[in-house]
Motif scaffolding. Structure first.
Motif, mmCIF file in Angstrom:
data_model
loop_
_atom_site.group_PDB
_atom_site.id
_atom_site.type_symbol
_atom_site.label_atom_id
_atom_site.label_comp_id
_atom_site.label_asym_id
_atom_site.label_seq_id
_atom_site.Cartn_x
_atom_site.Cartn_y
_atom_site.Cartn_z
ATOM 1 N N ARG A 198 71.857 21.841 32.214
ATOM 2 C CA ARG A 198 70.902 22.573 31.429
ATOM 3 C C ARG A 198 70.651 23.807 31.645
ATOM 4 N N ARG A 246 73.461 26.085 31.380
ATOM 5 C CA ARG A 246 73.725 26.721 30.046
ATOM 6 C C ARG A 246 72.571 27.766 29.502
ATOM 7 N N GLY A 247 71.231 27.449 29.974
ATOM 8 C CA GLY A 247 70.197 28.256 29.593
ATOM 9 C C GLY A 247 70.414 29.791 30.189
ATOM 10 N N LEU A 302 73.135 31.633 28.363
ATOM 11 C CA LEU A 302 72.454 32.107 26.935
ATOM 12 C C LEU A 302 71.878 33.453 27.183
ATOM 13 N N LEU A 303 70.929 33.270 28.221
ATOM 14 C CA LEU A 303 70.002 34.317 28.361
ATOM 15 C C LEU A 303 70.752 35.315 28.706
ATOM 16 N N ASN A 355 59.490 29.563 34.736
ATOM 17 C CA ASN A 355 58.836 29.213 33.618
ATOM 18 C C ASN A 355 57.676 29.178 33.101
ATOM 19 N N LEU A 410 61.325 23.506 28.721
ATOM 20 C CA LEU A 410 62.768 24.150 28.651
ATOM 21 C C LEU A 410 62.967 24.903 30.020
ATOM 22 N N ASP A 448 65.955 29.685 29.154
ATOM 23 C CA ASP A 448 65.591 29.390 27.790
ATOM 24 C C ASP A 448 64.026 30.104 27.458
ATOM 25 N N ALA A 456 63.241 33.079 25.379
ATOM 26 C CA ALA A 456 62.016 33.296 24.151
ATOM 27 C C ALA A 456 60.930 34.189 24.496
#
Length: 133
Positions: free
Chosen positions: A35, A38-39, A42-43, A78, A103, A107, A111
């Protein structure tokens, strides 16, 4: 005598074996989860080249607020990871706003980036501020 010789040889190798096991455990434990990977992937896809260079070098990147033009530094994390910078790029105020769901760091940072770049005033309206160090 042979049994004693074999046992002492094994005892001499024991610290090296323990060290190898400890190193393997540490590498396994510190490896990012799927996870988290993947985060971060994407970032990284959403960062500009300049932001990506900053992140790779320092584990933070800077964004420009869409309403005020202020610079914000988003540090890896976070929460409580956004620093508003003054004109000399010195910390001014810390900001904390996060999505309502739990998250991974990549992620959350994505955001935060999107929020500051597209709705800075809305993001700061729900944020908590703190004195930055």
């Amino acid at each position: 005598m042979t049994l004693l010789h074999d046992a002492s040889g094994q005892l001499r190798r024991l610290p090296a074996t323990c060290f190898q096991l400890a190193r393997a455990f540490r590498e396994w434990y510190l490896r990012p989860s799927a996870r988290e990977q993947r985060g971060l992937k994407l970032l990284r896809e959403w960062l500009s080249q300049e932001q990506l260079t900053q992140y790779d070098a320092h584990r933070y990147f800077e964004v420009i607020g869409c309403h005020t033009g202020k610079r914000y530094r988003i540090c890896h994390g976070n929460g409580a990871n956004i620093i508003e910078l003054d004109d000399a790029a010195l910390p001014r105020t810390g900001w904390c706003f996060v999505p309502s769901d739990h998250l991974v760091a990549g992620d959350v940072m994505l955001a935060q980036k999107i929020a500051l770049e597209t709705d800075e005033s809305g993001a700061l309206a729900v944020a908590n501020n703190f004195t930055s160090r």
